[in-house]
Design a protein around this motif. Structure first.
Motif, PDB file in Angstrom:
ATOM      1  N   VAL A   2      -4.572  -0.370  -4.450  1.00  0.00           N
ATOM      2  CA  VAL A   2      -4.406  -1.498  -3.868  1.00  0.00           C
ATOM      3  C   VAL A   2      -5.947  -1.991  -3.991  1.00  0.00           C
ATOM      4  O   VAL A   2      -6.755  -1.350  -3.252  1.00  0.00           O
ATOM      5  N   GLU A  35       0.970  -1.192  -0.029  1.00  0.00           N
ATOM      6  CA  GLU A  35      -0.063   0.129   0.104  1.00  0.00           C
ATOM      7  C   GLU A  35       0.648   1.278   0.251  1.00  0.00           C
ATOM      8  O   GLU A  35       0.535   2.364  -0.774  1.00  0.00           O
ATOM      9  N   PHE A  88      -2.619  -4.477  -7.594  1.00  0.00           N
ATOM     10  CA  PHE A  88      -1.913  -3.125  -7.234  1.00  0.00           C
ATOM     11  C   PHE A  88      -1.549  -2.352  -8.473  1.00  0.00           C
ATOM     12  O   PHE A  88      -1.226  -3.261  -9.429  1.00  0.00           O
ATOM     13  N   CYS A 122       2.349   1.644  -3.828  1.00  0.00           N
ATOM     14  CA  CYS A 122       1.644   1.753  -4.789  1.00  0.00           C
ATOM     15  C   CYS A 122       0.370   2.759  -4.870  1.00  0.00           C
ATOM     16  O   CYS A 122      -0.076   3.179  -3.456  1.00  0.00           O
TER      17      CYS A 122
END
Length: 169
Positions: free
Chosen positions: A143, A137, A157, A140
């Motif tokens: 997600v 998380e 993701f 990216c």
């Protein structure tokens, strides 16, 4: 240039490096910034490691990825036991420990910290479980976790891209 690929991998530690090399080589070919490519490789490694450790009786898993001019997406899919329902509820509500364990980056005199930076202190204060999802998380832009209890799970993701250079044809 758009590039898409899918791998069916055995559920063993050696497969993680194969998936990561495929992503790195594809990202290099597509002209993705090396730092972004590295971050995506870390996220992919964590997602694959989750399958290897937690997918129960699953024999293999799939990694699918795509890179276009403006984004990279990755899916890691298994046919194992799926995520614990509590984890998905926390994730959907935004109350999971990997959501709230993030600490705002502190700018240095040299350069501001990237927004996705994860503090070493926040990681070390967490139990081992959940760190991989927290890293994914943090690294990216989007997600999504899909769960099918007793039939497996998928983590999707994405990272927005700014092409480093245009490659000659």
């Amino acid at each position: 240039m758009d590039v898409n690929w899918t791998l069916l991998l055995p559920r063993e530690a050696e497969s993680v490096g194969k998936a990561r090399r495929m992503l790195r080589d594809t990202a290099t070919l597509a002209g993705v910034d090396p730092e972004v490519s590295f971050d995506l490789g870390v996220a992919l490694t964590e997602a694959c490691a989750n399958v290897i450790e937690h997918a129960g009786q699953a024999e293999g898993y799939w990694v699918a990825a795509g890179i276009s001019s403006d984004r990279c997406w990755i899916d890691v899919i298994d046919n194992g036991v799926g995520f614990a329902p509590r984890r998905l509820t926390e994730h959907a509500a935004g109350t999971s420990r990997w959501q709230w364990a993030r600490i705002a980056p502190v700018p240095t005199q040299e350069a501001p910290a990237p927004q996705s930076a994860v503090s070493q202190a926040s990681v070390s204060q967490m139990s081992e479980s959940g760190r991989g999802l927290m890293l994914i998380e943090a690294l990216c832009d989007r997600v999504d976790i899909r769960n099918h209890p007793a039939r497996g799970a998928m983590i999707h993701f994405e990272r927005d891209l700014k092409p480093q250079t245009q490659l000659a044809a």
